[in-house]
Enzyme design. Structure first.
Site, PDB file in Angstrom:
ATOM      1  N   CYS A  33     -42.310  38.907  53.884  1.00 30.99           N
ATOM      2  CA  CYS A  33     -43.523  39.716  53.665  1.00 30.99           C
ATOM      3  C   CYS A  33     -43.855  39.851  52.184  1.00 30.99           C
ATOM      4  CB  CYS A  33     -43.388  41.093  54.308  1.00 30.99           C
ATOM      5  SG  CYS A  33     -42.098  42.114  53.589  1.00 30.99           S
ATOM      6  N   CYS A 102     -38.740  47.271  57.647  1.00 33.01           N
ATOM      7  CA  CYS A 102     -38.969  47.960  56.368  1.00 33.01           C
ATOM      8  C   CYS A 102     -37.814  48.933  56.092  1.00 33.01           C
ATOM      9  CB  CYS A 102     -40.294  48.710  56.382  1.00 33.01           C
ATOM     10  SG  CYS A 102     -41.706  47.731  56.934  1.00 33.01           S
TER      11      CYS A 102
HETATM   12 FE1  FES Z   1     -42.536  44.105  54.182  1.00 27.56          FE
HETATM   13 FE2  FES Z   1     -42.829  46.550  55.144  1.00 27.56          FE
HETATM   14  S1  FES Z   1     -43.956  44.773  55.677  1.00 27.56           S
HETATM   15  S2  FES Z   1     -41.295  45.832  53.837  1.00 27.56           S
END
Ligand code: FES
Length: 127
Positions: A33, A102
């Site tokens: 991400c 996360c």
């Molecule tokens: Fe990457 Fe939350 S989407 S840490």
């Protein structure tokens, strides 16, 4: 989608900031991400006396790290041993399934900060 506690933590994060005299620093990023965080800790007599964090990432990561800092501040290293992403998710009252990673990111950076503290302590750089 997000409960009130999660929203409250990412709109009003606790313990945000940097620390110049940290006893341990841990950072971690998720290549999938692209989010990244850094955690600073101070430890006195085996107790987390202060903790701060900086984030370059999503709002959920802000919430999970904010609540993590509340969970560990003032606790002994023994008390927080084994803390995991699921504990953060529980403390927040749940997260959407696709956002539970996360919380793992928050915990990983925190463990790197603890590791850094232990390394410095073994080298005699801190008590
Ligand atoms: Fe990457 Fe939350 S989407 S840490």
């Amino acid at each position: 989608m997000y409960n009130q506690k999660v929203v409250e933590h990412f709109t009003n994060p606790r313990n945000i900031g940097e620390m110049n005299d940290a006893h341990g620093i841990g950072s971690y990023g998720d290549p999938d991400c692209g989010d990244y965080l850094k955690i600073y800790i101070k430890v006195n007599r085996d107790t987390i006396t202060d903790i701060k964090f900086k984030i370059f990432g999503c709002s959920t990561l802000i919430a999970t790290t904010s609540v993590l800092t509340e969970m560990v501040k003032g606790k002994s290293l023994q008390e927080i041993k084994g803390i995991a992403g699921d504990d953060i998710v529980d403390e927040l009252g749940g997260l959407p399934e696709d956002k539970t990673h996360c919380a793992k990111l928050s915990v990983t950076a925190f463990y790197f900060a603890l590791q850094d503290y232990q390394k410095r302590k073994n080298l005699g750089w801190t008590r």
